[in-house]
Design a protein around this motif. Structure first.
Motif, mmCIF file in Angstrom:
data_model
loop_
_atom_site.group_PDB
_atom_site.id
_atom_site.type_symbol
_atom_site.label_atom_id
_atom_site.label_comp_id
_atom_site.label_asym_id
_atom_site.label_seq_id
_atom_site.Cartn_x
_atom_site.Cartn_y
_atom_site.Cartn_z
ATOM 1 N N GLU A 77 9.468 -16.494 44.928
ATOM 2 C CA GLU A 77 11.077 -16.649 44.460
ATOM 3 C C GLU A 77 11.662 -17.826 44.207
ATOM 4 N N ARG A 80 10.365 -18.688 40.825
ATOM 5 C CA ARG A 80 10.954 -18.141 39.580
ATOM 6 C C ARG A 80 12.273 -18.716 39.461
ATOM 7 N N ALA A 811 15.382 -4.030 40.709
ATOM 8 C CA ALA A 811 13.991 -4.448 40.942
ATOM 9 C C ALA A 811 13.347 -4.227 42.040
ATOM 10 N N PHE A 813 9.212 -4.486 44.151
ATOM 11 C CA PHE A 813 7.923 -5.118 43.785
ATOM 12 C C PHE A 813 7.062 -4.077 44.490
ATOM 13 N N LEU A 823 12.642 -7.389 44.741
ATOM 14 C CA LEU A 823 12.236 -8.384 43.992
ATOM 15 C C LEU A 823 13.340 -9.312 43.592
ATOM 16 N N LEU A 826 13.836 -12.300 39.452
ATOM 17 C CA LEU A 826 13.035 -11.582 38.370
ATOM 18 C C LEU A 826 13.751 -11.725 37.207
ATOM 19 N N ARG A 842 18.878 -11.708 35.639
ATOM 20 C CA ARG A 842 17.995 -12.156 36.642
ATOM 21 C C ARG A 842 18.390 -11.342 37.952
ATOM 22 N N LEU A 863 9.825 -7.375 30.825
ATOM 23 C CA LEU A 863 9.792 -8.596 31.657
ATOM 24 C C LEU A 863 9.931 -9.719 30.740
ATOM 25 N N GLN A 867 7.640 -15.665 32.514
ATOM 26 C CA GLN A 867 7.393 -15.528 33.839
ATOM 27 C C GLN A 867 6.386 -14.415 34.260
ATOM 28 N N MET A 873 2.614 -10.498 36.635
ATOM 29 C CA MET A 873 3.448 -9.398 36.949
ATOM 30 C C MET A 873 3.429 -8.549 35.590
ATOM 31 N N VAL A 897 7.862 -3.200 39.608
ATOM 32 C CA VAL A 897 6.941 -4.242 39.148
ATOM 33 C C VAL A 897 5.605 -4.377 39.979
#
Length: 905
Positions: A77, A80, A811, A813, A823, A826, A842, A863, A867, A873, A897
């Motif tokens: 994270e 990102r 979002a 994961f 998540l 993202l 985001r 996506l 990234q 991903m 994702v």
């Protein structure tokens, strides 16, 4: 004690005994190894921390664990958020990617307890990193070894502050956005360019100023007026001016037809950035002929806001009756003009710093009105792109106007009516070298007509910009000038030296000089910089010196140091001037000074005071003044002032002015009294304008200024049928803020506003801000409109608007076991089926994605490419959504994702 190795062996043996497959054994081994590792923190150690880099918030909340072992940050994270290409693969108990560049490969492997960064191995212990909740948590001290950051966690404030030791991608992007936003405001605003084509005829705009004065002795009675008109005529821009003398008789008249296009299409197939005919100014050469007024024509294809080191900047523009104007260059007061000459202000040979200069013209009405015009000039070598040809031409009868109405404020010279022809050309030989050539036929003041040729080079020597020009005339005169500029340590240095022989006349260094010997050499030096003071005070300084030596060995030196700076709630300006003149008969030196200060006493009360003085050889105060401006209401202003002249004829003058600023005119009453002569004067001045509003299709009486620059009429409405055309029954949008160079205006209930005062710069940007509209779901098109403003021309900006939506998604994961967790950080994009710019968002710490201002229509979600690629991903399933025509709040469901095939990126 059960170690990871013994647990793995036991698991393999158990799987073999049960006849299980290798895959089952590997999964069991992985789970047992994870379970066997000591966990350096627990769920009770969770803190939600805001992540900040200086004043910039990177994440409003991030899951941070603070235990006795230290502070642990989720590497995936966090990467990102920093926009780093590092992905976490929980199934493999590792993270991998690269930092800042692909050759700086980063691998963090929990199985071997080693991290590898650009080939360098960094071992770490079991209490420095752990897989938890689908991410790899790294202790702060280890994270600082892996990424170019320093971290400080404040648990009480719940802030994770980071300091970058190298420029990170988010900082580089922010710098790019800031550069793009330097002229347009909000970097997220979509920008569009709106053409302003010339018409055969448009309804002209008018500015009218009428003034009268009564005096005690009847000698200084005055009755003056001036009228300006501007608009389109014969597919060009028409500007006309007529002004009277104190007896009300027309004494000055000007008219010009011109075309302007900063993009190089002023004359269509003939190109050009500006061209005109009528009362014009010829171009100035680098050496030789200076810019002169006259009736004639001109053409240029040079960039409108660029100048080279040897070409002087001459600023001219309209100045109404009763107005004063001050010129600030890079926030330092340089010049002032207290009354118009032929209806204009004129600042010749304006000093500029090397690079981009901000010029601020501040206009003051006699009753305290204040307005500003800002221009930006790029001052450099004058180089042009390789292979590009730039031409500047001018032909005029110098000193004459199209309509000779007689009189005027400038006496007729013997040279009036003489032909002045100037042609200049630049060609880019290479990216770093430009060839320049010129020719002129002109008659300097007090001299015979002559023909001149010149040539030169412009280029760069490392960090130093340089140019050289040589010229010769048919009278046997020759001259050469060398210019150089640099910016060492943030200080702009611009120097220029010239040598002359054969009585060469260089008007650019001595405009208007006729009764002195020709120049033998001339030197100019300018330094511009900034001095830092206590408590963050920054004081811009400007230093200019000019030294002229003539053929008779007389010598003139002028030096000036200027500074202007805000000090608390005061804005102070000060200057010191040195003058020295040496001739065969005498020698004279003087030191002069001037200072003034402005302050806001309250929101509606402003005071200004100043003093001019001589420091040497006869120290003393020459004049002193003080004024107070009181904005009684939005429509009423009062100015009180006193001026004290000290010297052979001391005098004190008291002044009072009252201004009524109505919606459609300005009316002012001025009173002055001089104590020594007991002389009084009473004046009345009325100013107004007539501008044509193309939306209402009628003239509208406005306050003055509509003929001095461009205007816009904004038409905003709810486009119910989506055709982009306003129907009679379609509702207007009130409350739309229209930000212009002259200030902000707001659309009325009908969705319309008429905004004037855009000036006559190369381009102007209009920002349409819908944040004040009552309906938060209404959205329009581009937020920034770029136009080419022209005097007297009103451009219509249509703003069809539609109801939009706020879209929320979550979002998630998807782990290998099928479990899902939120998540964070993202990056995703919504792409409309009908095309157009993607809308980005985001996810926050809870995995929530929120999109604002989404127009109606069908969308697909994807996506963000970089990234997704770097972190391996992909979408577990396609995501589509539909925004209804009436907008509102739309809950779009989940964005699931997963990692790529087999957990690989």
């Amino acid at each position: 004690m059960i170690t990871a190795r013994s647990a793995g062996a036991a698991a393999v043996a158990l799987a073999a005994a049960m006849g299980s497959s290798d895959a089952f054994a590997q999964t069991l081994v992985r789970n047992l190894v994870i379970a066997a590792d000591p966990q350096p923190f627990s769920a009770d150690d969770l803190l939600w921390m805001e992540v900040r880099a200086g004043d910039l918030q990177l994440a409003d909340s991030m899951n941070i664990y603070a235990s006795r072992s230290g502070v642990f940050v989720p590497l995936g994270e966090f990467s990102r958020v920093l926009e780093l290409a590092v992905g976490v693969f929980p199934g493999q108990r590792r993270a991998e990617g690269w930092v800042l560049s692909p050759d700086r490969r980063l691998v963090v492997d929990l199985a071997t307890r080693q991290a590898t960064l650009q080939g360098r191995i960094i071992p770490f212990s079991t209490d420095q990193a752990a897989i938890y909740d689908g991410d790899l948590y790294v202790r702060a001290d280890l994270l600082e070894q892996l990424l170019p950051v320093r971290i400080k966690a404040d648990a009480s404030a719940q802030v994770l502050a980071l300091t970058a030791t190298e420029a990170l991608p988010f900082q580089q992007r922010a710098e790019r956005d800031q550069r793009r936003a330097s002229a347009v405001g909000d970097p997220q605003d979509e920008e569009t360019r709106l053409a302003t084509p010339y018409r055969l005829f448009t309804a002209p705009s008018f500015d009218v100023n009428i003034g009268g004065q009564l005096a005690r002795d009847g000698v200084d009675q005055a009755n003056r007026y001036d009228v300006r008109a501007a608009g389109d005529l014969l597919h060009a821009g028409l500007e006309a001016y007529a002004g009277s003398d104190d007896d009300g008789r027309i004494s000055d008249a000007r008219v010009t037809l011109s075309r302007k296009d900063p993009y190089g299409r002023a004359l269509g197939p003939l190109g050009g950035t500006r061209a005109g005919v009528g009362d014009i100014f010829t171009p100035s050469m680098a050496i030789g002929a200076a810019s002169y007024a006259g009736r004639g024509l001109y053409y240029t294809s040079a960039p409108l806001e660029n100048l080279d080191l040897a070409t002087p900047l001459n600023l001219r523009g309209e100045l109404a009756l009763g107005e004063d104007v001050e010129l600030y260059v890079n926030e330092v007061l340089q010049r002032a003009q207290t009354s118009p000459v032929q209806g204009r202000y004129e600042f010749l040979d304006v000093p500029l710093a090397f690079g981009l200069n901000t010029l601020r013209l501040v206009f003051y009405g006699s009753q305290g009105q204040r307005r500003e015009v800002v221009r930006r000039i790029n001052f450099g070598t004058g180089q042009v792109e390789a292979g590009r040809f730039v031409l500047r031409l001018g032909a005029a009868e110098q000193g004459l106007t199209v309509f000779d109405v007689g009189g005027g404020e400038t006496p007729m010279m013997a040279e009036a009516g003489a032909a002045r022809l100037v042609a200049l050309a630049d060609y880019g030989l290479s990216p770093g070298l430009t060839l320049s050539a010129g020719a002129a036929r002109y008659r300097p003041q007090g001299q015979a007509t002559r023909t001149l040729g010149s040539f030169g080079l412009r280029g760069s020597l490392g960090a130093v910009a340089a140019q050289v020009d040589a010229a010769f005339d048919d009278q046997g005169g020759r001259g050469v000038t060398l210019g150089a500029a640099a910016r060492p340590f943030g200080v702009s240095i611009v120097g220029r030296h010239s040598e002359y022989v054969g009585d060469f006349i260089d008007e650019t260094r001595q405009l208007g000089v006729s009764d002195q010997a020709p120049l033998a050499r001339a030197t100019d030096l300018r330094l511009d910089g900034q001095v830092s003071g206590p408590r963050g005070l920054a004081v811009p300084l400007s230093f200019n010196v000019r030294r002229l030596q003539r053929a008779d060995d007389s010598l003139t030196t002028n030096a000036e140091l200027r500074a202007s700076a805000p000090i608390g709630r005061y804005y102070a300006s000060s200057s010191v001037v040195y003058e020295a003149e040496k001739t065969a008969l005498a020698s004279r030196r003087r030191w002069l000074g001037a200072s003034d200060v402005t302050t806001l006493i309250s929101a509606r009360l402003q005071a200004r005071a100043g003093v001019s003085y001589e420091l040497s050889p006869d120290p003393g105060v020459d004049t002193a003044y003080a004024t107070v401006d009181w904005q009684i209401s939005d429509a009423n202003a009062l100015r009180l002032g006193v001026v004290r002249a000290i010297g052979p004829r001391p005098a004190t003058s008291f002044q009072a002015s009252n201004l009524w600023r109505a919606r459609r005119f300005d009316l002012a009453l001025n009173v002055a009294y001089e104590t020594e002569r007991k002389d009084w004067r009473i004046g009345l001045q009325l100013g107004f304008g007539f501008g044509y509003d193309p939306l209402e299709r009628r003239y509208e009486m406005t306050r003055p200024g509509v003929a001095g620059g461009g205007a816009v009429a904004v038409n905003a409405w709810i486009d119910a049928n989506g055709d982009g055309l306003r129907q009679r029954d379609e509702q207007g949008v009130g409350g739309l803020v229209v930000d212009t160079p002259a200030g902000a205006e707001v659309t009325d209930e009908a969705g319309r506003v008429f905004a004037t005062g855009l000036g006559d710069a190369a381009v102007a940007r209009i920002r349409l801000n819908d944040e004040a509209i009552d309906d938060p779901f209404l959205v329009g098109g581009a937020g920034v409109i770029e136009i080419v403003p022209r005097a007297g021309r009103t451009l219509v900006i249509d703003r069809p608007m539609a109801r939009s939506a706020e879209v929320e998604l979550t979002a998630l994961f998807i782990r290998e076991d099928g479990a899902a967790r939120p998540l964070a950080a993202l990056d995703v994009e919504l792409v409309a089926e009908r095309g157009g710019q993607a809308i980005r968002a985001r996810s926050d710490h809870a995995g929530v994605l929120f999109f604002e201002g989404v127009p109606p229509g069908a969308y697909a979600l994807r996506l963000q490419t970089d990234q997704a690629r770097t972190q391996g991903m992909s979408l577990a399933a396609p995501v589509t959504l539909f925004v209804p025509a009436d907008g509102g709040f739309v809950r779009g469901g989940e964005v699931r994702v997963r990692l790529g095939q087999d957990g690989q990126p």
